[in-house]
Design a protein around this motif. Structure first.
Motif, short mmCIF file in Angstrom:
data_model
loop_
_atom_site.label_atom_id
_atom_site.label_comp_id
_atom_site.label_asym_id
_atom_site.label_seq_id
_atom_site.Cartn_x
_atom_site.Cartn_y
_atom_site.Cartn_z
N GLY A 194 0.82 -1.20 0.00
CA GLY A 194 0.00 0.00 0.00
C GLY A 194 0.86 1.25 0.00
O GLY A 194 2.09 1.18 0.14
N LYS B 14 -3.98 -1.87 -9.29
CA LYS B 14 -4.52 -1.68 -7.94
C LYS B 14 -5.47 -2.82 -7.63
O LYS B 14 -6.40 -3.11 -8.38
N ASP C 268 -7.36 -5.22 -4.19
CA ASP C 268 -8.26 -4.99 -3.07
C ASP C 268 -7.54 -4.29 -1.92
O ASP C 268 -6.31 -4.35 -1.80
N ASN C 269 -8.32 -3.60 -1.09
CA ASN C 269 -7.79 -2.94 0.12
C ASN C 269 -6.68 -1.95 -0.20
O ASN C 269 -5.73 -1.79 0.58
N ASP C 270 -6.81 -1.28 -1.35
CA ASP C 270 -5.83 -0.24 -1.76
C ASP C 270 -4.40 -0.78 -1.86
O ASP C 270 -3.44 -0.06 -1.60
N MET C 271 -4.26 -2.03 -2.23
CA MET C 271 -2.94 -2.63 -2.44
C MET C 271 -2.57 -2.52 -3.91
O MET C 271 -3.41 -2.70 -4.80
N TYR C 272 -1.31 -2.24 -4.17
CA TYR C 272 -0.81 -2.13 -5.53
C TYR C 272 0.15 -3.28 -5.83
O TYR C 272 0.88 -3.75 -4.94
#
Length: 248
Positions: free
Chosen positions: A23, A53, A55-59
């Protein structure tokens, strides 16, 4: 001249690769840059499809990078030439066989072939290693002049990976001379504890080092005093690859 913003973008991509996703806050803390700066870089990279991008604003790194890597690998003539022989080496040795090349003083794995009993390792295509920590890396270094080896050491150092890693320049130069004399190299758990490796360099007709091939396996199966015909097997495959390179 280094462009700072470009360097930052690549550091972010490398961080995502190393962490297998992250993140904004985690990247900012790891690289010691502001979250707003990280976010701007990520949005640009996302628009260009180099990151995605989840889930949960993870890249995460995007598959567009894969096409670039595949293209870079294909430009290495030795890859297509050596690939079938690396597969044969894995089958005949019953272990894992690898192909490594040098780029800017680091070792880059280009290809790996597994046998039915090969151990699971981190040596995937694209993996970078310090040359002095592997049999393949030492086989490549043995093809360089001592001056070039010293330049690589000054740039990358001789970091310790295990208690068996060679970390003294004089000791490394002595080992490289032995490799030149016998024609093959041995890794005594120098990168990973419990793993040993036997390798030989691949050179073109002018003697320029193109890369190296190896067989890797557990210490229990690749003890130096019980290698048997393994070095000769690798040297036989080396000969075939070099002939194919010379006359392709």
């Amino acid at each position: 001249m280094r462009v700072k913003t470009t360097t930052t973008s690549f550091k972010i991509i490398e961080t995502l690769h190393e962490l297998e996703g992250a993140g904004v806050t985690e990247i900012a803390n790891r690289l010691d840059i502001s979250k707003s700066s990280v976010y701007k870089h990520l949005k640009t990279l996302e628009e260009e499809r180099y990151v995605i991008k989840g889930d949960n604003d993870m890249y995460y790194t995007g598959l567009r990078l894969l096409s670039l890597g595949v293209g870079a690998r294909r430009r290495r003539k030795i890859y297509e030439t050596a690939k079938p022989e690396i597969q044969r080496l894995a089958e005949e040795s019953g272990e894992m066989a690898n192909l490594l090349v040098e780029e800017q003083g680091r070792g880059i794995f280009l290809y790996r072939a597994d046998s039915s009993r090969a151990v699971n390792l981190d040596t995937h295509a694209g993996r970078e290693v310090y040359l002095h920590t592997t049999a393949m890396g030492k086989a490549i270094l043995a093809g360089f002049s001592d001056e070039r080896v010293t330049d690589i050491i000054e740039r990358h150092g001789l970091p310790r990976m295990t208690e068996y890693t060679i970390t003294d320049e004089a000791d490394l130069l002595d080992e490289l001379q032995s490799i030149r004399e016998q024609g093959w190299a041995y890794d005594r758990e120098e990168r990973l504890k419990g793993l040993c490796c036997v390798a030989a360099p691949i050179t073109d007709p002018d003697g320029t080092a193109l890369g190296a091939i190896s067989v890797s396996g557990p210490r229990s199966r690749l003890k130096r005093d019980s290698l048997g015909k393994l070095p000769q097997l690798i040297l036989d495959v080396q000969n075939v690859i070099e002939l194919n390179v010379a006359y392709d």
